[in-house]
Design a protein around this motif. Structure first.
Motif, PDB file in Angstrom:
ATOM      1  N   ALA A 180       0.835  -1.211   0.000  1.00 27.09           N
ATOM      2  CA  ALA A 180       0.000   0.000   0.000  1.00 27.09           C
ATOM      3  C   ALA A 180       0.866   1.257   0.000  1.00 27.09           C
ATOM      4  O   ALA A 180       0.571   2.244  -0.693  1.00 27.09           O
ATOM      5  CB  ALA A 180      -0.932  -0.015   1.217  1.00 27.09           C
TER       6      ALA A 180
ATOM      7  N   ASN B  60       1.098   4.170  -2.999  1.00 32.13           N
ATOM      8  CA  ASN B  60       0.858   5.581  -2.715  1.00 32.13           C
ATOM      9  C   ASN B  60       2.032   6.445  -3.174  1.00 32.13           C
ATOM     10  O   ASN B  60       1.851   7.565  -3.664  1.00 32.13           O
ATOM     11  CB  ASN B  60       0.613   5.789  -1.226  1.00 32.13           C
TER      12      ASN B  60
ATOM     13  N   TRP C   3      -2.267  -5.582  -6.005  1.00 27.47           N
ATOM     14  CA  TRP C   3      -3.522  -5.985  -5.384  1.00 27.47           C
ATOM     15  C   TRP C   3      -3.590  -7.510  -5.199  1.00 27.47           C
ATOM     16  O   TRP C   3      -4.165  -8.001  -4.212  1.00 27.47           O
ATOM     17  CB  TRP C   3      -4.706  -5.523  -6.239  1.00 27.47           C
TER      18      TRP C   3
ATOM     19  N   VAL D  37      -1.690  -8.119  -2.082  1.00 23.53           N
ATOM     20  CA  VAL D  37      -2.468  -7.667  -0.923  1.00 23.53           C
ATOM     21  C   VAL D  37      -3.579  -8.656  -0.610  1.00 23.53           C
ATOM     22  O   VAL D  37      -3.827  -9.034   0.548  1.00 23.53           O
ATOM     23  CB  VAL D  37      -3.041  -6.255  -1.174  1.00 23.53           C
TER      24      VAL D  37
END
Length: 504
Positions: free
Chosen positions: A272, A276, A288, A291
């Protein structure tokens, strides 16, 4: 306690001695009084014979002038009304002496029926007297009781002295014996006091003071107390040891759980943060996926922990009849899809899979965990066999492989949470190792179903065995079938042979 016991024993001895002394004194008095009464009766008979020599003289006491009368003998003549007409007392070395009026008054109102009476005659002392009658002649005769009373008094004093001496000796002996017998209780009390001062509240209960073996002999009352105290101390030590082990396992469990949860959280947080900071250089789909993978891993870990907590609280499971043969077959099929690099095999017999009562989803999880454990901790090409058999009262599931095996030092803790064999067993996929909860969850689910699980492992063969109780309906069916087989005997054998012949 010792003082109260000594007081009790002393009081008992006093009562026993007093009772013995009183009984002895009463028996001696009864004997002496009976002997005196016999002599009074004989003296009255002689006086009556002497008075019969002169029946015409109502006041004749001449028979007292002869020899052979004891000193202190008292004799009297009575008229028809029972009134004393004449009365004398024999004196030693002197003629008989007439009684005075007060003395006569003390002897009045004695019926001539031969009954003995005790009267105190002023100036003469206490007498035992009796009045008799024969042929119209009435005579009263008495003998002094002073000698008898002195003997009784002497015997009473002697008995009391002996009783007191015996009481003192018995008291001393009892004191010594009681102190000696209660000495082990003192040592037992000292051991109990030592245990009470131990810091048990901090879990320090190893090496507690024990009662010596000589004070723990079960053949004596004090020894039974000592043995019971030793057993209690053993139980306290074992309980404290188990408590420390539980606390250590809990701390290790919390540390392992924290570590396992921190790893996927760190991965999620890292991806994450990268997205960012530099979303252009990081492929969003790949990020993703990572994650989601770490999130799924963390979710599975949390679900396993929650399941272990629920099973530890003895929460009831959903129960229905489960076909273990079909359940194991599905689990093997799923394992073959997940790990096609292994040789997966299934061994079933048509009559070897009776239904069991349990939660189908959880039992499938047990078998899946065992197959996943074999897949992750054995190299590719390993043969893994799942089989279902049965006994008269249980259904048995076995999962075995021909991998490198489990280290012997790890076997006692293999079903504990977060136990891993990574250091000695190869993984099929080093990057997809488990969290160490699979076998713990399998053991907890099996125990919740009333069964038990075990593992046997040597290099080249590792076998997990699960035993589950069959349903009561199946037990009744098997019992009826066995009884029918025994009853049919040879007919059943003939039918079986005919069936085999037809099949051939």
């Amino acid at each position: 306690m010792r003082t109260r016991l000594l007081v009790f024993v002393t009081a008992t001895l006093i009562l026993v001695c007093a009772a013995m002394a009183l009984t002895t004194a009463l028996a001696q008095r009864a004997y002496l009084i009976g002997d005196l009464d016999g002599r009074v009766t004989n003296a009255a008979a002689r006086s009556l014979d002497g008075a019969a020599l002169h029946p015409e003289n109502d006041d004749d006491l001449g028979f007292l002038d002869g020899n052979g009368h004891p000193a202190g003998l008292l004799a009297a003549r009575l008229d028809e009304d029972g009134t004393i007409v004449a009365a004398e007392v024999v004196r030693e070395g002197a003629a008989p002496k007439d009684l005075t009026a007060p003395q006569l008054t003390a002897l009045a109102d004695i019926a001539p029926d031969g009954t003995r009476h005790t009267r105190t005659v002023p100036g003469l002392g206490t007498y035992r007297v009796a009045a008799v009658e024969s042929g119209g002649i009435r005579v009263l005769t008495g003998l002094p009781m002073d000698d008898v009373q002195r003997v009784i008094g002497g015997l009473t004093v002697a008995g009391a002295a002996v009783a007191v001496a015996g009481l003192l000796v018995a008291g001393c002996v009892c004191t010594v014996v009681i102190r000696r017998q209660l000495r082990p209780l003192g040592r037992v009390a000292a051991a109990a006091a030592e245990v009470s001062r131990a810091p048990l509240d901090r879990g320090e209960g190893v090496g507690l003071t024990r009662v010596p073996a000589r004070d723990a002999d079960p053949d004596s009352e004090a020894g039974q107390v000592g043995a019971a105290l030793n057993r209690m101390i053993d139980h306290v030590e074992s309980s404290l040891t188990a408590l420390r082990r539980t606390e250590e396992r809990m701390r290790r469990f919390l540390a392992d759980a924290s570590h396992e949860l921190r790893t996927p959280l760190a991965s999620i947080s890292g991806y994450a943060e990268l997205m960012n900071r530099d979303a252009a250089r990081i492929e969003p789909v790949l990020a993703w996926r990572r994650v989601r993978a770490e999130s799924a891993r963390m979710t599975g870990l949390v679900e396993d922990l929650l399941l272990l907590a629920r099973l530890a609280e003895d929460r009831p499971l959903h129960s229905t009849e489960v076909d273990l043969a079909a359940l194991v077959a599905r689990a093997v099929r799923d394992a073959r899809v997940a790990g096609d690099g292994h040789d997966w095999q299934l061994e079933l017999r048509p009559d070897a899979a009776p239904p069991v009562l349990g939660d189908a989803v959880r039992l499938h999880q047990v078998v899946a965990n065992l197959l996943a454990n074999a897949r992750m901790h054995t190299p590719a090409g390993t043969r893994v066999v799942a089989s279902v058999t049965s006994t008269p009262s249980t259904c048995v599931i076995q999962v075995r492989d021909d991998g490198p095996g489990i280290p012997p030092a790890l076997l006692p803790a293999v079903f504990e949470p977060f136990t891993r064999a990574d250091t000695s067993r190869s993984r099929a996929d080093a990057g997809s190792g488990g969290s160490g909860l699979g076998l713990a969850v399998a053991a907890a689910i099996t125990e919740a179903h009333g069964g038990h699980i075990r593992v046997d492992s040597v290099p080249g063969r590792t076998e997990f065995t699960i035993e589950l109780p069959v349903t009561e309906v199946e037990l009744e069916t098997r019992t009826a079938a066995d009884a029918m087989t025994r009853d049919t005997g040879q007919s059943g054998s003939f039918a079986a042979a005919s069936a085999s012949g037809s099949a051939g």
